[in-house]
Design a protein around this motif. Structure first.
Motif, PDB file in Angstrom:
ATOM      1  N   ALA A 113       0.903  -1.197  -0.158  1.00 19.58           N
ATOM      2  CA  ALA A 113       0.129  -0.086  -0.183  1.00 19.58           C
ATOM      3  C   ALA A 113       0.744   1.197  -0.135  1.00 19.58           C
ATOM      4  CB  ALA A 113      -1.096   0.034   1.316  1.00 19.58           C
ATOM      5  N   LYS A 165       0.400   4.616  -0.657  1.00 21.47           N
ATOM      6  CA  LYS A 165      -0.185   6.004  -0.268  1.00 21.47           C
ATOM      7  C   LYS A 165       0.931   6.888   0.287  1.00 21.47           C
ATOM      8  CE  LYS A 165      -2.860   5.157   3.677  1.00 21.47           C
ATOM      9  NZ  LYS A 165      -3.584   3.627   3.363  1.00 21.47           N
ATOM     10  N   ASN A 209      -4.300   5.115  -3.154  1.00 18.46           N
ATOM     11  CA  ASN A 209      -5.559   5.433  -2.574  1.00 18.46           C
ATOM     12  C   ASN A 209      -6.145   6.725  -3.092  1.00 18.46           C
ATOM     13  OD1 ASN A 209      -4.521   3.904  -0.319  1.00 18.46           O
ATOM     14  ND2 ASN A 209      -6.099   4.265   0.624  1.00 18.46           N
ATOM     15  N   MET A 262     -13.496  -7.041  -0.901  1.00 15.28           N
ATOM     16  CA  MET A 262     -12.579  -6.534   0.064  1.00 15.28           C
ATOM     17  C   MET A 262     -13.159  -5.823   1.400  1.00 15.28           C
ATOM     18  SD  MET A 262     -11.260  -2.977   0.563  1.00 15.28           S
ATOM     19  CE  MET A 262      -9.998  -1.967   0.190  1.00 15.28           C
ATOM     20  N   ILE A 271     -11.947  -3.521   5.118  1.00 12.12           N
ATOM     21  CA  ILE A 271     -11.403  -3.075   6.300  1.00 12.12           C
ATOM     22  C   ILE A 271     -12.006  -3.324   7.566  1.00 12.12           C
ATOM     23  CG2 ILE A 271     -10.063  -1.039   7.142  1.00 12.12           C
ATOM     24  CD1 ILE A 271     -10.266   0.222   4.325  1.00 12.12           C
ATOM     25  N   MET A 280      -3.896  -5.940   7.214  1.00 18.94           N
ATOM     26  CA  MET A 280      -3.129  -4.757   6.879  1.00 18.94           C
ATOM     27  C   MET A 280      -2.093  -4.936   7.761  1.00 18.94           C
ATOM     28  SD  MET A 280      -6.036  -2.036   6.210  1.00 18.94           S
ATOM     29  CE  MET A 280      -5.945  -0.835   7.536  1.00 18.94           C
ATOM     30  N   SER A 281      -1.086  -3.948   8.073  1.00 19.47           N
ATOM     31  CA  SER A 281       0.126  -4.257   8.856  1.00 19.47           C
ATOM     32  C   SER A 281       0.022  -4.966  10.109  1.00 19.47           C
ATOM     33  CB  SER A 281       0.879  -2.854   8.953  1.00 19.47           C
ATOM     34  OG  SER A 281       1.412  -2.499   7.861  1.00 19.47           O
ATOM     35  N   LEU A 340      -0.266  -3.905   2.550  1.00 22.38           N
ATOM     36  CA  LEU A 340       0.611  -3.685   3.750  1.00 22.38           C
ATOM     37  C   LEU A 340       1.311  -2.334   3.200  1.00 22.38           C
ATOM     38  CD1 LEU A 340       2.213  -7.318   4.363  1.00 22.38           C
ATOM     39  CD2 LEU A 340       0.222  -6.173   5.066  1.00 22.38           C
ATOM     40  N   GLY A 341       1.079  -1.546   4.312  1.00 21.93           N
ATOM     41  CA  GLY A 341       1.701  -0.113   4.220  1.00 21.93           C
ATOM     42  C   GLY A 341       2.839   0.023   5.318  1.00 21.93           C
ATOM     43  N   SER A 342       2.603   0.277   6.278  1.00 17.68           N
ATOM     44  CA  SER A 342       3.555   0.914   7.512  1.00 17.68           C
ATOM     45  C   SER A 342       4.592  -0.180   7.660  1.00 17.68           C
ATOM     46  CB  SER A 342       2.823   1.244   8.472  1.00 17.68           C
ATOM     47  OG  SER A 342       1.667   0.592   8.958  1.00 17.68           O
ATOM     48  N   ARG A 348       3.373   6.375   8.226  1.00 16.04           N
ATOM     49  CA  ARG A 348       3.376   7.434   7.181  1.00 16.04           C
ATOM     50  C   ARG A 348       3.408   8.929   7.639  1.00 16.04           C
ATOM     51  NH1 ARG A 348       0.359   3.390   5.432  1.00 16.04           N
ATOM     52  NH2 ARG A 348      -1.581   3.757   7.039  1.00 16.04           N
TER      53      ARG A 348
HETATM   54  C1  LIG Z   1      -3.207   2.362   3.815  1.00 16.24           C
HETATM   55  C2  LIG Z   1      -4.074   1.306   3.416  1.00 16.24           C
HETATM   56  C3  LIG Z   1      -3.626  -0.198   4.133  1.00 16.24           C
HETATM   57  C4  LIG Z   1      -2.278  -0.251   4.490  1.00 16.24           C
HETATM   58  O1  LIG Z   1      -2.370   0.024   5.945  1.00 16.24           O
HETATM   59  P1  LIG Z   1      -0.950  -0.311   6.942  1.00 16.24           P
HETATM   60  O2  LIG Z   1      -1.722  -0.300   8.216  1.00 16.24           O
HETATM   61  O3  LIG Z   1      -0.226   0.722   6.824  1.00 16.24           O
HETATM   62  O4  LIG Z   1      -0.706  -1.502   6.484  1.00 16.24           O
HETATM   63  C5  LIG Z   1      -4.400  -1.291   3.413  1.00 16.24           C
HETATM   64  N1  LIG Z   1      -5.420  -0.769   2.870  1.00 16.24           N
HETATM   65  C6  LIG Z   1      -6.051   0.267   2.674  1.00 16.24           C
HETATM   66  C7  LIG Z   1      -7.358   0.415   1.843  1.00 16.24           C
HETATM   67  C8  LIG Z   1      -5.271   1.322   2.960  1.00 16.24           C
HETATM   68  O5  LIG Z   1      -5.834   2.701   2.763  1.00 16.24           O
END
Ligand SMILES: *Cc1c(COP(=O)(O)O)cnc(C)c1O
Length: 237
Positions: free
Chosen positions: A40, A42, A63, A167, A169, A210-211, A227-229, A235
């Motif tokens: 991820a 962004k 995003n 999908m 969250i 996610m992370s 996975l982002g952080s 971020r």
């Molecule tokens: C930012 C984001 C992620 C990743 O989030 P982290 O907690 O940093 O891994 C995953 N899915 C979506 C839709 C996001 O906006």
């Protein structure tokens, strides 16, 4: 980014994550190769994204339409697919269709219609995932579980798009067991819909994790983690 990441930092981090993915995949009766690792990206600058692609990342998720379009020319995408994962406004659809490989965040029938319309205009079919608000949170987008089947039925009638899965969250949870319950409920929905074999709906991808919770998500059946952080650090907006 809080610090500048070197190539070897990123490579090591990704290696560690891959091991954790493999472990969770095995524990849920699957293999590492069955799980898609999507970075991820962004707020991550194009040159850092390119480093992760060089380290073997094959999927990235963006995003924001404007941010992605700005970075796009600099990205080295020959071996990498781009998914759109953020909330998408109907009036921005025209700018993004044809420039991503999948839109994961389809959270209304209206949005699906617009993606179909813009895809038909340029003669393509856009792969999408339908977003589910599994925790029924007013702060989040997506269909409530009890609206999902009707929404899928309506979306399946639209030309120019192809539904590839779901999908979600889930709500932020203090305890891993709480997260697992949401992932479990999501998996149940996914399997249930898959078994109905609805026309024009293929349930291949279950995008969740996610992370903070990707191993739990995989244990409950996710096959795409975003996975982002954990890859890029916290971020900074
Ligand atoms: C930012 C984001 C992620 C990743 O989030 P982290 O907690 O940093 O891994 C995953 N899915 C979506 C839709 C996001 O906006």
């Amino acid at each position: 980014m809080t610090k500048r990441l070197s190539n070897s930092d990123i490579a090591e981090t990704i290696q560690r994550i891959k091991e954790k993915i493999a472990e969770a995949a095995l524990r849920s009766g699957r293999k590492f190769e069955d799980i898609i690792l999507l970075a991820a990206t962004k707020t991550v600058p194009a040159h850092v994204i390119n480093q992760t692609i060089k380290c073997g990342i094959k999927y990235i998720g963006e995003n924001r339409v404007q941010e992605y379009l700005k970075k796009r020319d600099e990205l080295e995408l020959d071996n990498c697919r781009v998914h759109f994962i953020g909330h998408l406004q109907t009036n921005k659809v025209r700018q993004i269709v044809g420039k991503v490989d999948m839109i994961q965040s389809v959270d209304s029938v209206k949005l699906a219609h617009e993606i179909g319309k813009q895809s038909r205009k340029i003669g393509i079919t856009t792969d999408i995932l339908v977003e589910v608000n599994i925790g029924k949170e007013s702060s989040k987008y997506g269909f409530y579980p009890d609206q999902l089947e009707q929404a899928l039925y309506e979306i399946s009638q639209i030309d120019g798009i192809k539904v590839k899965g779901l999908m979600t969250i889930p709500p932020i949870c203090d305890k891993k067991e709480q997260s697992r319950e949401f992932f479990f409920n999501m998996s149940k929905l996914f399997i249930d819909i898959k078994s109905k074999k609805l026309d024009n709906i293929s349930m291949e991808i279950l995008s969740m994790g996610m992370s903070g919770d990707y191993q739990e998500a995989i244990l409950e059946g996710s096959n795409l983690v975003r996975l982002g952080s954990v890859i890029f650090g916290e971020r900074k907006y």
